[in-house]
Design a protein around this motif. Structure first.
Motif, short mmCIF file in Angstrom:
data_model
loop_
_atom_site.label_atom_id
_atom_site.label_comp_id
_atom_site.label_asym_id
_atom_site.label_seq_id
_atom_site.Cartn_x
_atom_site.Cartn_y
_atom_site.Cartn_z
N ASP A 13 54.18 43.77 97.86
CA ASP A 13 53.12 44.10 98.49
C ASP A 13 52.34 45.00 97.58
O ASP A 13 51.74 45.92 98.16
N GLY A 14 52.55 44.99 96.39
CA GLY A 14 51.70 45.87 95.45
C GLY A 14 52.12 47.14 95.00
O GLY A 14 51.78 47.85 94.36
N LYS A 15 53.45 47.36 95.78
CA LYS A 15 54.25 48.60 95.68
C LYS A 15 55.42 48.78 94.82
O LYS A 15 56.13 47.58 95.14
N LEU A 16 55.78 49.71 94.13
CA LEU A 16 56.98 49.54 93.35
C LEU A 16 58.21 50.20 94.21
O LEU A 16 58.11 51.02 95.02
N VAL A 17 59.20 49.17 94.39
CA VAL A 17 60.33 49.63 95.22
C VAL A 17 61.47 50.55 94.55
O VAL A 17 62.11 50.06 93.43
N ASP A 18 61.64 51.66 94.93
CA ASP A 18 62.77 52.43 94.44
C ASP A 18 62.31 53.04 93.00
O ASP A 18 63.09 53.03 91.95
N LYS A 19 61.19 53.36 92.90
CA LYS A 19 60.75 53.59 91.47
C LYS A 19 61.19 54.84 90.73
O LYS A 19 61.87 54.93 89.83
N GLN A 20 61.64 56.02 91.60
CA GLN A 20 61.81 57.15 91.19
C GLN A 20 63.48 56.86 90.84
O GLN A 20 63.88 57.50 89.69
N GLU A 69 49.09 50.65 86.23
CA GLU A 69 48.00 49.88 85.68
C GLU A 69 48.38 48.68 85.16
O GLU A 69 47.59 47.65 85.31
N MET A 70 49.51 48.34 84.81
CA MET A 70 50.23 46.81 84.70
C MET A 70 50.10 45.93 85.95
O MET A 70 49.53 44.69 86.07
N ILE A 71 50.34 46.64 86.98
CA ILE A 71 50.17 45.89 88.31
C ILE A 71 48.82 45.49 88.54
O ILE A 71 48.55 44.50 88.98
N ARG A 72 48.04 46.54 88.57
CA ARG A 72 46.53 46.23 88.72
C ARG A 72 45.85 45.33 87.71
O ARG A 72 45.09 44.21 88.12
N ARG A 73 46.19 45.39 86.57
CA ARG A 73 45.55 44.42 85.44
C ARG A 73 46.19 42.95 85.70
O ARG A 73 45.33 42.08 85.67
N ASN A 74 47.25 42.78 86.20
CA ASN A 74 47.94 41.57 86.44
C ASN A 74 47.84 40.96 87.70
O ASN A 74 48.16 40.02 88.19
N GLY A 75 47.13 41.74 88.59
CA GLY A 75 46.82 41.46 90.35
C GLY A 75 48.06 41.19 90.89
O GLY A 75 48.43 40.28 91.40
N LEU A 76 49.27 41.98 90.67
CA LEU A 76 50.48 41.81 91.04
C LEU A 76 50.93 42.22 92.38
O LEU A 76 50.62 43.11 92.72
N ARG A 77 51.09 41.20 93.56
CA ARG A 77 51.43 41.82 94.79
C ARG A 77 52.96 41.52 94.79
O ARG A 77 53.38 42.67 95.59
N ASP A 78 53.52 40.55 94.57
CA ASP A 78 54.97 40.43 94.48
C ASP A 78 55.72 39.85 93.16
O ASP A 78 55.12 39.05 92.58
N GLY A 79 56.60 40.52 92.94
CA GLY A 79 57.35 40.24 91.63
C GLY A 79 57.95 41.40 91.07
O GLY A 79 58.73 42.24 91.82
N LEU A 80 57.70 41.69 89.67
CA LEU A 80 58.75 42.75 89.03
C LEU A 80 57.82 43.34 88.09
O LEU A 80 56.91 42.46 87.37
#
Length: 306
Positions: free
Chosen positions: A39-46, A76-87
């Motif tokens: 959903d556009g959010k990084l999981v366990d980023k820290q 920014e990579m998530i934004r530029r690539n329109g990433l909702r689900d993935g890695l």
């Protein structure tokens, strides 16, 4: 357009490239991280950033950019690539230098590459149907706790699994016949006592960030767990089994080397842990992976520390 990030520049993916004397290309002298995006959010980023920090320190590689800048680039990579689900995949190497096995001297800037990949987790049948794995000898070096880009032994065993029509290969220590981990995942079983079992985090496996989150979820759900090595024979007698990684989450294993596990169907513990992980990734649970740099060399050292 799909974008990649290479050493300070956002480029069309098809145009992204590194120098031929980048030590990652010459010597696999680098480390990497893979972070799930839901959903556009990084999981366990820290926790992923903490593990990256440890990997860099173990190889004596400096951060290519400050940590807050790295996190900004990920966003920014998530934004530029329109990433909702993935890695998001990021790779840091020692940098570009004339080919020499010894570390380069002088001012060599670490290289940073970042890419993204779209994935439709909701349509992946592996979570509902389960997968098959094979076992294969573990051929890797002794510092598997460092997330290096030196993955050729993993690739060879993954290819064996692919040729066998299987999802993953569980790698087996040739000295004692115990399962270390998959080629790109951690290995888990549920024994006849209902205990969740996975190998303890030492230099013999990569301590998965998802692995740490699953242990938290098991604790929350009242699932007893034991961190110890288990044999191939124990795995084949298990009631349930699964693999975990940033993109496998909790993927049930229903067959090992052609032998059904339990009744050959996805079991209740796998279902419970997968549901818990999905809730966590959606932000409905707050406790997840907490990274620790204190990783013993082997099980005997871990037992002494305990």
């Amino acid at each position: 357009m799909r974008y990649a990030y290479v050493n300070g520049r956002y480029l069309p993916h098809k145009d992204a490239a590194v120098h031929i004397e980048d030590r990652g290309y010459q010597f696999a002298d680098g480390v990497y991280e893979v972070v799930t995006v839901k959903d556009g959010k990084l999981v366990d980023k820290q926790a992923h950033m903490d593990r990256l920090d440890r990997s860099l320190k173990e190889l004596e590689i400096a951060w290519p950019v400050a940590r807050p800048v790295m996190e900004m680039i990920m966003g920014e990579m998530i934004r530029r690539n329109g990433l909702r689900d993935g890695l998001v995949y990021m790779q840091v190497t020692r940098g570009v230098a004339p080919r020499n096995h010894a570390f380069p001297t002088g001012a060599v800037r670490p290289a940073l590459v970042m890419t993204t990949k779209k994935m439709n987790f909701a349509k992946m049948t592996k979570f509902t149907d389960g997968v098959s794995v094979i076992t294969a000898p573990d051929m890797r070096w002794t510092r598997r706790d460092i997330k290096t880009i030196s993955l050729l032994p993993n690739c060879l065993n993954k290819q064996k699994a692919t040729e066998a029509g299987c999802y993953e290969a569980w790698q087996v220590d040739p000295k004692d016949g115990t399962i270390t981990e998959g080629t790109a995942s951690n290995a888990w079983i549920i024994n006849d006592k209902g205990e969740l079992m996975t190998r303890p985090a030492t230099h013999r496996i990569l301590n998965g960030v998802t692995r740490l989150t699953i242990l938290k979820i098991a604790e929350q759900e009242g699932v007893p767990f034991v961190e110890r090595a288990f044999s191939v024979e124990e795995a084949k007698r298990a009631k349930e089994a699964f693999v975990s990684s940033a993109t496998s989450f909790v993927t049930p294993v229903v067959e090992i080397d052609g032998q059904p596990i339990g009744d050959g169907k996805v079991g209740p513990v796998c279902k419970k842990l997968l549901a818990g992980y999905n809730e966590y990734a959606a932000g409905l649970r707050t406790e997840g992976a907490v990274w620790s740099d204190d990783i013993p060399a082997d099980e005997a050292e871990a037992d002494r520390a305990a």
